[in-house]
Design a protein around this motif. Structure first.
Motif, PDB file in Angstrom:
ATOM      1  N   MET A  24      42.337  10.657  23.651  1.00 61.77           N
ATOM      2  CA  MET A  24      42.824   9.666  24.123  1.00 61.77           C
ATOM      3  C   MET A  24      44.000   8.820  22.664  1.00 61.77           C
ATOM      4  N   LYS A  25      42.839   8.909  21.351  1.00 64.52           N
ATOM      5  CA  LYS A  25      43.702   8.916  20.389  1.00 64.52           C
ATOM      6  C   LYS A  25      44.809   9.452  19.702  1.00 64.52           C
ATOM      7  N   LEU A  26      44.522  11.169  20.144  1.00 66.73           N
ATOM      8  CA  LEU A  26      46.353  12.301  19.922  1.00 66.73           C
ATOM      9  C   LEU A  26      46.568  11.827  20.908  1.00 66.73           C
ATOM     10  N   SER A  27      46.442  11.288  22.627  1.00 64.03           N
ATOM     11  CA  SER A  27      47.056  11.089  23.350  1.00 64.03           C
ATOM     12  C   SER A  27      48.581  10.100  22.955  1.00 64.03           C
ATOM     13  N   GLU A  57      43.225   8.050  33.216  1.00 60.35           N
ATOM     14  CA  GLU A  57      43.040   8.653  34.280  1.00 60.35           C
ATOM     15  C   GLU A  57      41.368   9.221  34.149  1.00 60.35           C
ATOM     16  N   HIS A  58      41.090   9.982  32.941  1.00 59.49           N
ATOM     17  CA  HIS A  58      39.772  10.961  32.593  1.00 59.49           C
ATOM     18  C   HIS A  58      39.435   9.093  31.900  1.00 59.49           C
ATOM     19  N   CYS A  59      39.987   9.247  31.155  1.00 60.39           N
ATOM     20  CA  CYS A  59      38.641   7.676  30.822  1.00 60.39           C
ATOM     21  C   CYS A  59      38.200   6.710  32.187  1.00 60.39           C
ATOM     22  N   LEU A  60      39.401   6.165  32.622  1.00 59.63           N
ATOM     23  CA  LEU A  60      38.872   5.439  33.456  1.00 59.63           C
ATOM     24  C   LEU A  60      37.496   5.912  34.540  1.00 59.63           C
ATOM     25  N   SER A  76      36.532   6.274  42.929  1.00 61.71           N
ATOM     26  CA  SER A  76      38.015   5.995  42.816  1.00 61.71           C
ATOM     27  C   SER A  76      37.901   4.629  41.755  1.00 61.71           C
ATOM     28  N   PHE A  77      38.585   4.868  40.434  1.00 57.84           N
ATOM     29  CA  PHE A  77      38.638   3.912  39.502  1.00 57.84           C
ATOM     30  C   PHE A  77      40.374   2.426  40.214  1.00 57.84           C
ATOM     31  N   PHE A  78      40.319   2.972  41.000  1.00 58.16           N
ATOM     32  CA  PHE A  78      41.058   1.568  41.727  1.00 58.16           C
ATOM     33  C   PHE A  78      40.568   0.992  41.557  1.00 58.16           C
ATOM     34  N   GLY A  79      38.911   0.540  42.327  1.00 60.53           N
ATOM     35  CA  GLY A  79      37.948  -0.484  42.811  1.00 60.53           C
ATOM     36  C   GLY A  79      37.719  -1.407  41.135  1.00 60.53           C
ATOM     37  N   PRO A  80      37.843  -0.778  39.796  1.00 56.80           N
ATOM     38  CA  PRO A  80      37.613  -1.923  38.843  1.00 56.80           C
ATOM     39  C   PRO A  80      39.208  -2.376  38.641  1.00 56.80           C
ATOM     40  N   LEU A  81      40.103  -1.172  39.126  1.00 59.53           N
ATOM     41  CA  LEU A  81      41.236  -2.092  38.873  1.00 59.53           C
ATOM     42  C   LEU A  81      42.010  -3.593  39.807  1.00 59.53           C
ATOM     43  N   GLU A  82      41.426  -3.181  40.566  1.00 60.73           N
ATOM     44  CA  GLU A  82      41.524  -4.498  41.925  1.00 60.73           C
ATOM     45  C   GLU A  82      40.978  -5.526  41.126  1.00 60.73           C
ATOM     46  N   GLU A 151      31.817   0.371  23.130  1.00 64.24           N
ATOM     47  CA  GLU A 151      32.157   0.318  22.249  1.00 64.24           C
ATOM     48  C   GLU A 151      34.015   1.187  22.383  1.00 64.24           C
ATOM     49  N   GLU A 152      33.308   2.366  23.166  1.00 63.71           N
ATOM     50  CA  GLU A 152      34.470   2.683  23.079  1.00 63.71           C
ATOM     51  C   GLU A 152      35.935   1.437  23.310  1.00 63.71           C
ATOM     52  N   GLY A 153      35.627   1.520  24.404  1.00 60.13           N
ATOM     53  CA  GLY A 153      36.342   0.654  25.455  1.00 60.13           C
ATOM     54  C   GLY A 153      37.431  -0.280  24.699  1.00 60.13           C
ATOM     55  N   ALA A 154      36.539  -1.534  23.293  1.00 69.08           N
ATOM     56  CA  ALA A 154      37.009  -1.684  23.075  1.00 69.08           C
ATOM     57  C   ALA A 154      38.203  -1.335  22.021  1.00 69.08           C
ATOM     58  N   VAL A 155      38.222  -0.329  21.504  1.00 66.78           N
ATOM     59  CA  VAL A 155      38.527   0.693  20.681  1.00 66.78           C
ATOM     60  C   VAL A 155      39.554   1.339  21.435  1.00 66.78           C
TER      61      VAL A 155
END
Length: 611
Positions: A24-27, A57-60, A76-82, A151-155
């Motif tokens: 994620m940092k690199l991208s 998408e991989h992180c989610l 499916s990661f669309f559930g938490p995004l909803e 904690e990586e989520g906050a980063v």
């Protein structure tokens, strides 16, 4: 064995998290550098942007729980995004627009479209921050060791803040989004050895640009927070004025309720006194009437028992007299039969006398004939003298028998006279007894009538007493209803008192809220000053990169897998967990964040001096 498997799974999850964080940092770094080098809006065909979405998408998807369905397991990661739509009202338009796209048929396509729209709106970091603030809701979709739960989520959200510099214009094609294969292309992040020197020279420029963009983004966040605080202050002032008006209305209502309560208390006391007096009077009257009723009932019961005994005795006497009457009637019938028999005997004797007289007359006629014959036949007298003498003897005998019969008649008449006298006497005696018995019967009937009248009068008195008792019961029921009404009034008084207490509590709470509002206002002013100081201080602070720090700045211990790196959200330097275990609420962050020990002491001294 089970513990070893669990520890191995945890270690595997940690490795995945660290790898995804690095990717994620690199991208993000490559995407920002390439976007700044181009200096234009990015399309959906831009490779670094595509790779960023793949990594995101991989992180989610990391640690996402599989939902079971009829077809099979589905991730499916669309559930938490909803969930962002419920937590943040601003995201409702984004979610509705994603749902209204007709070409999207899979939840993965909808999730990718949601990410595209959030990047175009430059609010991806804000939306994901709202999600991370509600980890209790995320626990329904992610495992405890997932990247979004740690904690990586906050980063990652801190990294995504830098994407707000980029302008993107993306095309949402349903077929591409549904069928796209999410594979990370590592060729973008591999650099040639020849360009290493140029990259070192450009590193300083990119770092300065990153710091500039970071500071600009922080300033934008601070300006947004200042605007939010100003709107909050205005809302608080409006609510304060409304609360003051409500307080005045509540005080007026409390005064009116207190006056009504006093009036109700006075009315209640008057009603209670009247009801108590009425109840006491009625109780006394009922006691006196009950005592008189008991006494009268005892007297009536005694009279009734005496009358009942007299009735029984008179009935017994009446039965005895009836029996005597029956005997007298039987005697009378026997006497009448005897009289009839005597009359028959007298009639028979009279018939015999008549027959004897006829015989005498016949004898006299015969004597005359014989005398004529004697005269006619004197000659035959001599011959028949003997016959005459015999006839004379017979006549003498007949005369004697007649005399005897007359004597018997005389005796029979005397016996008849005696029997008639006895019959007359018996009739007189029986008549006197019948008269006395009739008089006694009349007296008994009169007594029965008087007793029946007395019984009727007693029954009427009893009915009157019962009617009075019913009336008293009705009065007691009315008094009970009045007492119930009084109890209802008491309950209403209690309810009014409770409402008064609740209103007083509400007033106290409103006063406390006003005090808290004043405190919040003072704190917001202090925060504004802190924000200004932080803005001044941020011009001197720089956000240290992870690659540049190998040791803790405070204790100077080397970082490893067990001793991890942590950024201080105030100064931007990197520390270990022990040196940055403190948390404080900073102006740029609404919730308490990690701060190093030196910044913690400095901020505490500043807060104490400002307070």
């Amino acid at each position: 064995m089970c513990i070893y498997i669990c520890s191995a799974a945890k270690y595997h999850m940690m490795e995945e998290r660290s790898n995804l964080m690095n990717m994620m940092k690199l991208s993000v770094k490559v995407l920002i550098q390439s976007a700044l080098s181009l200096g234009r809006t990015l399309d959906s065909d831009f490779p670094p942007l595509q790779q960023f979405f793949v990594v995101m998408e991989h992180c989610l998807k990391h640690g996402l729980k599989a939902k079971k369905s009829f077809i099979g397991q589905n991730k499916s990661f669309f559930g938490p995004l909803e969930m962002v739509e419920k937590l943040c009202p601003e995201a409702s338009d984004l979610a509705t627009s994603v749902r209204n796209l007709p070409e999207l048929k899979t939840p993965i396509g909808r999730g990718r479209a949601w990410l595209y729209l959030a990047v175009m709106q430059k609010k991806l970091a804000d939306y994901l921050k709202v999600l991370l603030d509600h980890k209790n809701l995320l626990s329904e979709f992610y495992e405890p060791d997932a990247l979004m739960m740690e904690e990586e989520g906050a980063v990652i959200i801190g990294l995504l803040v830098g994407l707000n510099v980029i302008d993107a214009n993306l095309c949402l094609k349903g077929e591409d989004l549904d069928t796209q294969v999410a594979v990370i292309d590592f060729s973008l992040y591999l650099k040639d050895t020849q360009n290493s020197d140029n990259s070192k020279e450009d590193g300083g420029i990119t770092a300065v640009l990153d710091q500039k963009h970071y500071v600009e983004e922080l300033n934008r966040h601070l300006s947004c927070t200042v605007g939010d605080l100003q709107t909050k202050i205005e809302c608080l002032e409006k609510t304060n004025s409304k609360l003051q008006e409500e307080l005045a209305a509540a005080t007026d209502r409390i005064r009116a309720l207190q006056e009504e309560q006093q009036e109700l208390k006075q009315e209640n006391e008057l009603i209670r006194e009247r009801s108590e007096k009425h109840v006491e009077v009625t109780k006394q009257d009922t006691k006196v009437e009950l005592e008189t009723y008991k006494q009268s009932r005892q007297g009536l019961d005694e009279m009734y028992s005496d009358v009942w005994k007299q009735l029984k005795e008179e009935k017994r006497i009446r039965t005895e007299l009836e029996k005597e009457l029956e005997l007298q009637i039987g005697m009378k019938t026997e006497m009448e039969i005897a009289m009839k028999l005597l009359e028959k005997d007298t009639h028979e004797k009279q018939d015999t006398l008549v027959a004897l007289r006829q015989q005498l007359e016949e004898v006299k006629a015969i004597n005359l004939q014989m005398f004529n014959k004697s005269q006619n036949a004197e000659g035959s007298l001599q011959h028949k003298s003997e016959a005459i003498s015999s006839f004379e003897g017979k006549t003498d005998q007949m005369m004697s028998s007649v005399k005897q019969m007359e004597g018997r008649l005389q005796h029979a008449e005397k016996a008849r006279q005696v029997a008639e006298e006895k019959n007359v006497k018996l009739k007189q005696e029986l008549g006197g007894k019948i008269v006395t018995l009739k008089q006694q019967l009349i007296q008994l009937d009169n007594k029965c009538l008087t007793l029946e009248r007395e019984l009727k009068s007693e029954k009427e008195q009893r009915q009157i007493l019962q009617h009075q008792l019913h009336q008293e019961k009705d009065t007691t029921a009315l008094l009970k209803t009045e007492l119930q009404q009084v109890e209802g009034l008491k309950k209403e008084l209690r309810k009014l008192q409770e409402e008064k207490q609740q209103l007083e509590k509400v007033c106290e709470e409103q006063e406390q809220a006003l005090q808290e509002m004043g405190l919040h206002l003072s704190q917001s002013k202090l925060k504004m000053e802190d924000i200004k100081e932080v803005n001044k201080a941020l011009k001197g602070h720089t956000w240290l990169k992870d690659d540049e720090a190998t040791h803790c700045k405070q204790c100077e211990k080397e970082f490893s897998i067990s001793r991890r790196k942590h950024h201080c959200r105030n100064c931007g330097d990197i520390f270990c967990n022990t040196c940055s275990s403190n948390e404080l609420a900073l102006p740029s962050y609404p919730k308490p964040v990690r701060v190093c020990d030196t910044c913690h002491t400095l901020l505490l001294q500043r807060c104490s001096s400002s307070s």
